[in-house]
Design a protein around this motif. Structure first.
Motif, PDB file in Angstrom:
ATOM      1  N   UNK A 118       0.722  -1.071   0.168  1.00  0.00           N
ATOM      2  CA  UNK A 118      -0.486  -0.365  -0.106  1.00  0.00           C
ATOM      3  C   UNK A 118       0.364   1.221  -0.020  1.00  0.00           C
ATOM      4  N   UNK A 119       0.839   1.754  -1.088  1.00  0.00           N
ATOM      5  CA  UNK A 119       1.746   3.507  -0.865  1.00  0.00           C
ATOM      6  C   UNK A 119       1.082   4.500  -0.604  1.00  0.00           C
ATOM      7  N   UNK A 120       1.295   4.901   0.371  1.00  0.00           N
ATOM      8  CA  UNK A 120       0.113   6.118   0.553  1.00  0.00           C
ATOM      9  C   UNK A 120       0.947   7.211   0.649  1.00  0.00           C
ATOM     10  N   UNK A 121       0.637   8.411  -0.456  1.00  0.00           N
ATOM     11  CA  UNK A 121       1.139   9.347  -0.747  1.00  0.00           C
ATOM     12  C   UNK A 121       0.418  10.275  -0.414  1.00  0.00           C
ATOM     13  N   UNK A 122      -0.847   9.984   0.817  1.00  0.00           N
ATOM     14  CA  UNK A 122      -1.766  10.785   0.582  1.00  0.00           C
ATOM     15  C   UNK A 122      -1.559  11.626   2.362  1.00  0.00           C
ATOM     16  N   UNK A 123      -1.179  10.009   3.261  1.00  0.00           N
ATOM     17  CA  UNK A 123      -1.732   9.959   4.840  1.00  0.00           C
ATOM     18  C   UNK A 123      -0.275   9.176   5.392  1.00  0.00           C
ATOM     19  N   UNK A 124      -0.023   9.437   6.038  1.00  0.00           N
ATOM     20  CA  UNK A 124       1.288   8.924   7.352  1.00  0.00           C
ATOM     21  C   UNK A 124       0.904   7.623   7.350  1.00  0.00           C
ATOM     22  N   UNK A 125       2.151   6.659   7.242  1.00  0.00           N
ATOM     23  CA  UNK A 125       1.447   4.710   7.759  1.00  0.00           C
ATOM     24  C   UNK A 125       0.669   5.003   9.582  1.00  0.00           C
ATOM     25  N   UNK A 126       0.962   5.726  10.179  1.00  0.00           N
ATOM     26  CA  UNK A 126       0.277   5.690  11.379  1.00  0.00           C
ATOM     27  C   UNK A 126      -1.006   6.114  11.157  1.00  0.00           C
ATOM     28  N   UNK A 127      -1.733   6.958  10.177  1.00  0.00           N
ATOM     29  CA  UNK A 127      -2.776   7.618   9.924  1.00  0.00           C
ATOM     30  C   UNK A 127      -3.583   5.618   9.233  1.00  0.00           C
ATOM     31  N   UNK A 128      -2.943   5.576   8.284  1.00  0.00           N
ATOM     32  CA  UNK A 128      -3.314   4.028   7.751  1.00  0.00           C
ATOM     33  C   UNK A 128      -3.188   2.574   8.991  1.00  0.00           C
ATOM     34  N   UNK A 129      -2.756   2.384   9.324  1.00  0.00           N
ATOM     35  CA  UNK A 129      -2.746   1.958  10.488  1.00  0.00           C
ATOM     36  C   UNK A 129      -3.802   2.063  11.588  1.00  0.00           C
ATOM     37  N   UNK A 130      -3.929   3.316  12.335  1.00  0.00           N
ATOM     38  CA  UNK A 130      -5.291   3.854  12.568  1.00  0.00           C
ATOM     39  C   UNK A 130      -6.312   3.253  11.991  1.00  0.00           C
ATOM     40  N   UNK A 131      -6.478   4.093  10.808  1.00  0.00           N
ATOM     41  CA  UNK A 131      -7.822   3.353   9.726  1.00  0.00           C
ATOM     42  C   UNK A 131      -8.209   2.094   9.694  1.00  0.00           C
TER      43      UNK A 131
END
Ligand code: TYD
Ligand code: MG
Length: 452
Positions: A118-131
């Motif tokens: 998952x390449x996150x260009x808009x959100x940080x890895x933390x935000x992706x993890x939290x979601x």
């Protein structure tokens, strides 16, 4: 930046090339049509080393390898699952749920042992993890990469060899081959071309997420439509929870499938019975409400058309259709006034498709006409009736496609009567106790509905 970039700004309409960006093309005088493109050696793409032509009969075929994403409605729209090495553009308005859908698919794939990046260009890895945690997804094995440089993403795809990759979003990705800003037409196209070439070469399935503005015309994702195998658009009205996923292009399946979801506290939930969802809050015995059987792709769906006709204080009364075409609405109102003597010229007319759906097939005409007439007369329509049919300028009712599927859906949802074009009536009926009644003109419609 000191490094000389071999690029030019090329007009997307006439092909005129300029050395720097200009607001107006000197060639054809179009405004805002110049986009940066690589030229000469810097932009030379690897040549497809002289393939020889062969007869079609000699071409080897192998069935596309499909894999379920684990999200049933997404699989349905993809044509039965995600094809290995295929590129899918997932477009839609900001905030509609694209990242959520992609993350849910990642979770479902990962929980079945598929390697996902998952390449996150808009959100940080933390935000992706939290979601992911909030959605309760089994994403612990999903690789997340906070990166926006196309070359670096490609390198990581080579290194980690995932079976599927999500790029969220393509507008944030840029390539060093061009000097223009991320999100510009040139950057989006060149970055995507780089990713597509590498995913094809490594047989990696790829979701490119792209934002589309309300106007739909955005420079970004639209320019990618020809580059990818499948284009999905996620639609819905931000104020409502229902979302429709539609295929507008699919090299590996039909574009007739739609998926319906509901956005809830725990992400997107598949809606197996869209008709029931769209009709859930329908008022009983209220004037101005009609039930339409429409086709969403190949799927019949019942939706409520609401109309409100009220005395206008304006010289030019309002015509406000939400979810319906304005020009078509004006036409139907004129036909109603002229052929059925429903007084509308000094009335405001508001129309709405309940649930936030957009209906663009002419088969909606009969329900629109019935809802407007019902509101104008102050008489509720019978609550067990479903209608559809195209209305012509002389007030004639014309046949539409797939009447049988619409009747079956009406029966399935417990309706007792279908009012449909007379030309569609033959050979129908008897399904689950539904009575079908063909009408050839609006006068017959008014008689059938007892709207004098
Ligand atoms: P998102 O997937 O971030 O949209 P996009 O990537 O298309 O911009 O979804 C954002 C919206 O969805 C946001 O307004 C919050 C809402 N949402 C929910 O209602 N429930 C949820 O479980 C999630 C994850 C989001
Ligand atoms: Mg997003």
């Amino acid at each position: 930046m000191k490094r000389a970039l071999k690029t030019a700004f090329v007009c997307q309409q006439c092909g005129h090339a300029a050395p720097r960006w200009l607001g107006q093309c000197p060639g054809c005088e179009a405004w805002g049509s110049l986009a940066e493109e690589p030229v000469g050696e810097a932009g030379a793409r690897p040549r497809a080393g002289g393939a020889a032509p062969q007869t079609l009969g000699a071409v080897a075929t192998s069935d596309a390898v499909r894999r379920s994403t684990g999200v049933g409605e997404l699989d349905r729209v993809l044509g039965g699952g995600l094809v290995q090495g295929s590129i899918v553009l997932l477009g839609g308005d900001p905030g509609i749920g694209k990242s959520t859908l992609a993350l849910q698919a990642c979770g479902a794939l990962a929980s079945r042992g598929v390697a996902v990046l998952y390449v996150a260009g808009e959100e940080s890895p933390e935000q992706v993890r939290l979601r992911a945690d909030r959605l309760g997804l089994g994403t612990s094995s999903v690789l997340v990469l906070p990166e926006t440089a196309a070359e670096a993403i490609v390198e990581q795809i080579e290194r980690t060899r995932p079976a599927a990759v999500v790029v969220d979003s393509i507008q944030t990705v840029h390539t060093s081959a061009l000097a223009s800003a991320p999100g510009s037409v040139g950057q989006v196209r060149e970055s995507a071309a780089l990713l597509v070439a590498r995913c094809k070469a490594t047989q990696t399935a790829c979701f490119l997420i792209g934002h589309v503005t309300k106007e739909g015309a955005l420079a970004g994702p639209r320019v990618l439509e020809h580059l990818v195998d499948t284009v999905l658009y996620f639609e819905g009205d931000g104020a409502h929870a229902l979302r429709v996923l539609r295929a507008v292009k699919n090299r590996f399946g039909s574009t007739n499938e739609v998926g319906v979801f509901e956005m809830g506290e725990r992400g997107l939930v598949e809606v197996p019975n869209p008709s029931a969802a769209f009709l859930a809050e329908r008022p009983k015995d209220a004037a101005g409400s009609a039930v339409l059987a429409t086709l969403e792709g190949s799927r019949p769906v019942l939706v409520e058309i609401q109309a409100l006709v009220s005395r206008s204080s304006l010289a030019m009364p309002r015509r406000t259709p939400i979810g319906l075409d304005l020009g078509r609405t004006a036409l139907l109102l004129a036909v109603l006034e002229k052929r059925c003597r429903v007084r509308l010229h000094d009335q405001d007319v508001f129309l709405n498709v309940a649930g936030g759906l957009t209906v663009d097939e002419p088969a909606a005409d009969l329900a629109v006409v019935a809802a407007v007439a019902s509101s104008a007369r102050g008489t509720a329509l019978p609550s067990d009736v479903v209608l559809w049919g195209e209305v012509g300028l002389t007030g004639e009712v014309r046949s539409v496609a797939r009447a049988d599927a619409r009747v079956r859906e009406a029966a399935r949802q417990g309706f007792r009567r279908c009012i449909l074009p007379a030309g569609n009536e033959r050979g129908l009926g008897g399904d689950g106790g539904v009575r079908v009644q063909g009408v050839a003109t609006l006068a017959e419609l008014f008689a059938a509905l007892e709207l004098a």
